[in-house]
Design a protein around this motif. Structure first.
Motif, PDB file in Angstrom:
ATOM      1  N   LEU A  92       2.782   6.168  -3.381  1.00 37.68           N
ATOM      2  CA  LEU A  92       3.643   7.037  -3.150  1.00 37.68           C
ATOM      3  C   LEU A  92       3.866   6.787  -4.973  1.00 37.68           C
ATOM      4  CD1 LEU A  92       6.175   8.716  -3.189  1.00 37.68           C
ATOM      5  CD2 LEU A  92       7.941   6.137  -2.751  1.00 37.68           C
ATOM      6  N   LEU A  93       3.982   6.145  -5.533  1.00 40.92           N
ATOM      7  CA  LEU A  93       3.683   6.010  -6.877  1.00 40.92           C
ATOM      8  C   LEU A  93       2.604   6.776  -7.531  1.00 40.92           C
ATOM      9  CD1 LEU A  93       4.430   2.320  -8.336  1.00 40.92           C
ATOM     10  CD2 LEU A  93       5.540   4.111  -9.521  1.00 40.92           C
ATOM     11  N   ILE A  94       1.415   7.310  -6.742  1.00 40.03           N
ATOM     12  CA  ILE A  94       0.217   7.631  -7.166  1.00 40.03           C
ATOM     13  C   ILE A  94       0.782   9.361  -7.021  1.00 40.03           C
ATOM     14  CG2 ILE A  94      -2.257   8.262  -6.996  1.00 40.03           C
ATOM     15  CD1 ILE A  94      -2.573   5.468  -6.905  1.00 40.03           C
ATOM     16  N   ALA A  95       1.160   9.384  -5.687  1.00 42.30           N
ATOM     17  CA  ALA A  95       1.499  10.745  -4.718  1.00 42.30           C
ATOM     18  C   ALA A  95       2.235  11.467  -6.656  1.00 42.30           C
ATOM     19  CB  ALA A  95       2.381  11.049  -4.315  1.00 42.30           C
TER      20      ALA A  95
ATOM     21  N   ARG B 261      -8.881   1.005   0.134  1.00 43.77           N
ATOM     22  CA  ARG B 261      -9.403   1.494   1.677  1.00 43.77           C
ATOM     23  C   ARG B 261      -7.978   2.613   1.959  1.00 43.77           C
ATOM     24  NH1 ARG B 261     -12.145   2.683   5.859  1.00 43.77           N
ATOM     25  NH2 ARG B 261     -10.596   2.689   7.601  1.00 43.77           N
ATOM     26  N   TRP B 262      -6.909   2.612   1.979  1.00 44.60           N
ATOM     27  CA  TRP B 262      -5.606   3.130   2.215  1.00 44.60           C
ATOM     28  C   TRP B 262      -5.296   3.522   1.647  1.00 44.60           C
ATOM     29  CZ3 TRP B 262      -5.760   4.559   7.501  1.00 44.60           C
ATOM     30  CH2 TRP B 262      -6.019   3.894   8.420  1.00 44.60           C
ATOM     31  N   THR B 263      -4.815   3.938   0.321  1.00 41.49           N
ATOM     32  CA  THR B 263      -4.086   3.870  -0.776  1.00 41.49           C
ATOM     33  C   THR B 263      -4.430   5.180  -1.189  1.00 41.49           C
ATOM     34  OG1 THR B 263      -4.274   1.611  -2.153  1.00 41.49           O
ATOM     35  CG2 THR B 263      -3.028   3.706  -2.969  1.00 41.49           C
ATOM     36  N   GLY B 264      -5.484   5.997  -1.266  1.00 47.06           N
ATOM     37  CA  GLY B 264      -5.711   7.537  -1.296  1.00 47.06           C
ATOM     38  C   GLY B 264      -5.425   8.267  -0.133  1.00 47.06           C
ATOM     39  N   TYR B 265      -5.948   7.627   0.947  1.00 49.74           N
ATOM     40  CA  TYR B 265      -5.809   8.329   2.132  1.00 49.74           C
ATOM     41  C   TYR B 265      -3.824   8.716   2.453  1.00 49.74           C
ATOM     42  CZ  TYR B 265      -4.882   8.663   7.436  1.00 49.74           C
ATOM     43  OH  TYR B 265      -4.318   9.232   8.927  1.00 49.74           O
TER      44      TYR B 265
ATOM     45  N   PHE C 266       2.133  11.975   0.793  1.00 46.16           N
ATOM     46  CA  PHE C 266       3.283  11.748  -0.117  1.00 46.16           C
ATOM     47  C   PHE C 266       3.173  13.484  -0.835  1.00 46.16           C
ATOM     48  CE2 PHE C 266       3.617   7.289   0.795  1.00 46.16           C
ATOM     49  CZ  PHE C 266       4.704   7.138   1.616  1.00 46.16           C
ATOM     50  N   LEU C 267       2.110  13.289  -1.059  1.00 48.40           N
ATOM     51  CA  LEU C 267       1.963  14.221  -1.842  1.00 48.40           C
ATOM     52  C   LEU C 267       2.147  16.385  -1.467  1.00 48.40           C
ATOM     53  CD1 LEU C 267       0.664  15.862  -4.773  1.00 48.40           C
ATOM     54  CD2 LEU C 267      -1.142  15.061  -4.283  1.00 48.40           C
ATOM     55  N   ALA C 268       1.632  15.988  -0.447  1.00 51.01           N
ATOM     56  CA  ALA C 268       2.178  17.133   0.680  1.00 51.01           C
ATOM     57  C   ALA C 268       3.663  17.541   0.553  1.00 51.01           C
ATOM     58  CB  ALA C 268       1.552  17.454   1.781  1.00 51.01           C
ATOM     59  N   GLY C 269       4.172  16.365   1.043  1.00 51.20           N
ATOM     60  CA  GLY C 269       5.772  15.859   0.534  1.00 51.20           C
ATOM     61  C   GLY C 269       6.551  16.435   0.086  1.00 51.20           C
ATOM     62  N   LEU C 270       5.804  15.959  -2.047  1.00 51.65           N
ATOM     63  CA  LEU C 270       6.226  16.250  -2.191  1.00 51.65           C
ATOM     64  C   LEU C 270       6.062  17.531  -2.791  1.00 51.65           C
ATOM     65  CD1 LEU C 270       5.059  13.178  -4.778  1.00 51.65           C
ATOM     66  CD2 LEU C 270       7.144  14.040  -3.939  1.00 51.65           C
ATOM     67  N   GLN C 271       5.131  18.485  -2.603  1.00 51.84           N
ATOM     68  CA  GLN C 271       5.400  19.860  -3.151  1.00 51.84           C
ATOM     69  C   GLN C 271       5.570  20.455  -2.093  1.00 51.84           C
ATOM     70  OE1 GLN C 271       0.704  19.732  -3.459  1.00 51.84           O
ATOM     71  NE2 GLN C 271       1.103  19.789  -5.193  1.00 51.84           N
ATOM     72  N   ALA C 272       6.103  20.049  -0.754  1.00 51.91           N
ATOM     73  CA  ALA C 272       7.140  20.925   0.786  1.00 51.91           C
ATOM     74  C   ALA C 272       8.578  20.646  -0.551  1.00 51.91           C
ATOM     75  CB  ALA C 272       7.355  20.741   1.175  1.00 51.91           C
ATOM     76  N   VAL C 273       9.190  20.215  -1.089  1.00 51.55           N
ATOM     77  CA  VAL C 273      10.378  19.692  -1.978  1.00 51.55           C
ATOM     78  C   VAL C 273      11.018  21.038  -2.265  1.00 51.55           C
ATOM     79  CG1 VAL C 273      12.225  18.322  -2.757  1.00 51.55           C
ATOM     80  CG2 VAL C 273       9.917  16.850  -2.044  1.00 51.55           C
ATOM     81  N   PRO C 274      11.425  21.483  -1.827  1.00 45.01           N
ATOM     82  CA  PRO C 274      12.102  23.021  -2.853  1.00 45.01           C
ATOM     83  C   PRO C 274      12.392  22.786  -4.383  1.00 45.01           C
ATOM     84  CG  PRO C 274      13.777  22.979  -0.813  1.00 45.01           C
ATOM     85  CD  PRO C 274      12.374  21.343  -1.012  1.00 45.01           C
TER      86      PRO C 274
ATOM     87  N   VAL D  84       0.821  -1.103  -0.344  1.00 43.33           N
ATOM     88  CA  VAL D  84       0.052   0.081  -0.023  1.00 43.33           C
ATOM     89  C   VAL D  84       1.251   1.108  -0.010  1.00 43.33           C
ATOM     90  CG1 VAL D  84      -1.748   1.633   1.301  1.00 43.33           C
ATOM     91  CG2 VAL D  84      -1.948  -1.383   0.673  1.00 43.33           C
ATOM     92  N   VAL D  85       2.036   1.605   0.894  1.00 40.00           N
ATOM     93  CA  VAL D  85       2.663   2.283   1.208  1.00 40.00           C
ATOM     94  C   VAL D  85       3.286   2.774  -0.302  1.00 40.00           C
ATOM     95  CG1 VAL D  85       4.779   3.338   2.090  1.00 40.00           C
ATOM     96  CG2 VAL D  85       3.264   1.931   3.753  1.00 40.00           C
ATOM     97  N   PRO D  86       4.430   2.073  -0.656  1.00 34.45           N
ATOM     98  CA  PRO D  86       4.887   2.219  -1.523  1.00 34.45           C
ATOM     99  C   PRO D  86       3.884   2.496  -3.609  1.00 34.45           C
ATOM    100  CG  PRO D  86       5.598  -0.597  -1.357  1.00 34.45           C
ATOM    101  CD  PRO D  86       4.450   0.638  -0.711  1.00 34.45           C
TER     102      PRO D  86
END
Lengths: 313, 291
Positions: free
Chosen positions: A107-110, A187-191, A196-204, A102-104
């Motif tokens: 991450l891929l979707i994000a 159930r969990w992937t989208g959550y 991950f998406l928030a984290g990716l968007q915070a990368v300078p 689920v976690v990987p």
């Protein structure tokens, strides 16, 4: 609202804040009054129950009358209880699915959603998140119908595509685990994608530009820029998924009843069954203590290793 | 060295613009397929809720119900105590949410803006309670509440949600970032009481993240199953998940009613989420991304 990445910078900033307001309040009771309601509730409904659980685990009790002190007998029985071993093993499998599938995937979707110039990003993010909003029991009800051997949607689709259906999704010990894994995935992937998406968007952005200038390819950029920057999010997501999967209940309870032949029995289901179907409260408490030691111990270890919860000093 | 490589990469990117378009097409295709996979079960339940019982499992499955019927909804509301389940769940969730959000905002503020003896330890204790599985306190909590006579569902169903560490952490992170010390300092100089500052200055500043936390807590309580399953034995006090479960495990699985019930039960949750989704999605990740 912005996101921040943990690190020395954040910590120092907080400390500086605290210092500026601190002198005036040195003797103040105010902070204790602010946190008091939480700790009262925490002691009553968390700490006391955990201690009671420890005590109950050393007794034999059917829920009526006085608990009868038996020392470590419940633990000795658990050590040889095949059902409990199965419950631990199955829960381990569910945890593995959560952490390594689920976690990987999240991450891929994000990563895909973070593609520059993607249209209606918010729509995708919202739609993928919807499953977590749905009550687990409703998820289990709907998937119960989807997995139905004779009439289920999944078998209908298989029949339409490949001409073969009739797969016994919930009746075969191996497939039953797979089915529960599919529900977890749904159930969990989208959550997790949201984090991950928030984290990716915070990368300078400069980091990516620098990597591009150095001629780093897709994969090198991912391993040298993206992954390190995502470390705090990944740590959070992995620990959350671990804790969540370690206490899975609704899916096996409703979809399979823990079967066939206990192939999907989870530890939480084991505890529930012992206490509320078999009136073995002491035995259930002992199983709960084992779960507590495993989950609490491992997540503290992960937190230490991955550096979660150090944000405030 | 870097000059030549960057020139190469520019040339490569020009050459691959057709490839980029294909890749983009593939990306959207994948996203759409994923979207279908995520939404299909819900759409199927929605469509099934308008079909007569015999049609739900008709092969091949029909997306648009034909004939279209409201019978399932009528049967659910008229023959089952659906309205009572709904009221039970909603009232419990609303009370739990109000209490919890207030407790979390107070404690989050305490941790974010004060320095005091024992703070590190107290924060650690709070934070580590995130990793105590609910199943660990399930049995003792049940025993305690029943033995002390506090086992009335109206009280006991609310208990597990009133002091979530996750909420405090979320509030603390948000307050550190968005409540400036200078404002608090100015209010103190003006002689405002500490609680007055919290109520009149801090709480209004917290509105966006309070909304996120409120939705989150509401959903947790509204959707909970294990605790009500253990606690509530009187069927007149069933919550929605418990009630729906009885339709599913009854001798004749009432698939038609289950589908209609699932749709009706999900509606408030999804509506709330759609209304406040921006705040919720961002609020959740604020606490987490920081780690």
């Amino acid at each position: 609202m912005t996101t921040a990445i943990a690190g020395p910078a954040g910590t120092t900033r907080e400390r500086a804040h605290a210092n500026r307001t601190a002198p005036r309040l040195k003797q103040s009771r105010a902070p204790y009054l602010f946190i008091a309601p939480f700790y009262v509730l925490y002691v009553l409904f968390m700490l006391v129950p955990v201690l009671v659980s420890l005590w109950l685990s050393l007794t034999e009790w059917v829920g009526l009358g006085t608990p009868h002190w038996v020392g470590l007998r419940n633990y000795r029985l658990l050590a040889t209880d095949v059902s409990f071993h199965r419950a631990l093993g199955n829960t381990g499998v569910f945890v593995m699915i959560a952490v390594f599938v689920v976690v990987p995937l999240a991450l891929l979707i994000a990563q895909a959603l973070n593609t520059r110039g993607l249209r209606v990003r918010d729509l995708w993010r919202t739609a993928y998140f919807v499953p977590i909003v749905v009550s687990p029991i409703i998820v289990a009800l709907i998937f119960g119908l989807i997995f139905d051997r004779q009439f289920g949607l999944l078998n209908s689709v298989l029949r339409a595509l490949f001409g073969t259906g009739g797969v016994d999704w919930l009746g075969d010990p191996g497939l039953a685990k797979v089915s529960i894994g599919l529900v977890m995935l749904w159930r969990w992937t989208g959550y997790l994608t949201v984090f991950f998406l928030a984290g990716l968007q915070a990368v300078p952005k400069e980091l990516y530009e620098a990597a591009a200038l150095d001629g780093a390819g897709r994969i090198r950029t991912f391993t040298t820029v993206t992954l390190p920057a995502l470390k705090p999010v990944t740590a959070f997501v992995v620990v959350t998924s671990f804790i969540g999967a370690a206490q899975i209940f609704e899916e096996p309870y409703l979809l399979t009843g823990g079967g066939p032949s206990e192939s999907t029995l989870s530890v939480t289901m084991f505890i529930y069954r012992a206490a509320f179907q078999r009136q073995q409260f002491g035995y259930a408490a002992a199983a709960a203590v084992v779960l507590f030691v495993l989950v609490f111990g491992l997540s503290q270890l992960f937190n230490r290793l991955l550096g979660i919860g150090r944000a405030t000093s | 060295m870097s000059a030549t490589t960057s020139a190469t990469s520019i040339r490569a990117s020009v050459r691959s613009s057709a490839g980029a378009r294909t890749r983009r097409g593939l990306l959207y295709l994948t996203l759409v397929l994923l979207l279908l996979a995520f939404l299909a079960p819900l759409v199927w339940a929605l469509s099934g809720s308008f079909k007569p019982r015999g049609d739900i499992f008709a092969y091949p499955p029909k997306l648009v119900p034909d004939p279209f019927t409201l019978h399932n909804y009528r049967a659910l509301i008229e023959d089952q105590p659906f309205a009572r389940w709904f009221v039970m769940s909603t009232v419990v969730a609303v009370v739990a949410t109000v209490v919890s959000v207030f407790v979390c905002a107070l404690a989050g503020y305490g941790f974010a803006k004060f320095r005091f003896a024992g703070k590190r330890l107290l924060f650690g204790v709070m934070f580590s309670s995130l990793s105590i599985p609910f199943a660990v306190i399930l049995v003792p909590l049940f025993v305690i509440l029943v033995k002390t006579g506090l086992g009335s569902p109206w009280f006991a169903l609310i208990v597990p949600w009133v002091a979530p560490a996750f909420g405090i952490f979320m509030m603390q992170q948000y307050i550190v970032q968005s409540v400036p010390d200078s404002v608090l300092e100015a209010a103190r100089i003006d002689g405002a009481s500490e609680f007055g500052i919290f109520r009149r200055i801090v709480l209004p500043l917290l509105r966006p993240s309070l909304g996120a936390l409120a939705v989150w807590t509401f959903l947790q309580s509204y959707n909970s199953f294990l605790w009500p399953l253990v606690l509530v034995s009187d069927s007149s006090q069933y919550t929605l998940p418990l009630g729906l479960q009885t339709l599913f495990v009854s001798e004749q699985r009432q698939y038609d009613l289950v589908m209609a019930g699932a749709v009706l039960a999900v509606l408030p949750a999804v509506a709330l989420f759609v209304l406040l989704r921006k705040q919720l999605l961002e609020g959740l990740s604020t606490g987490a991304v920081k780690g």
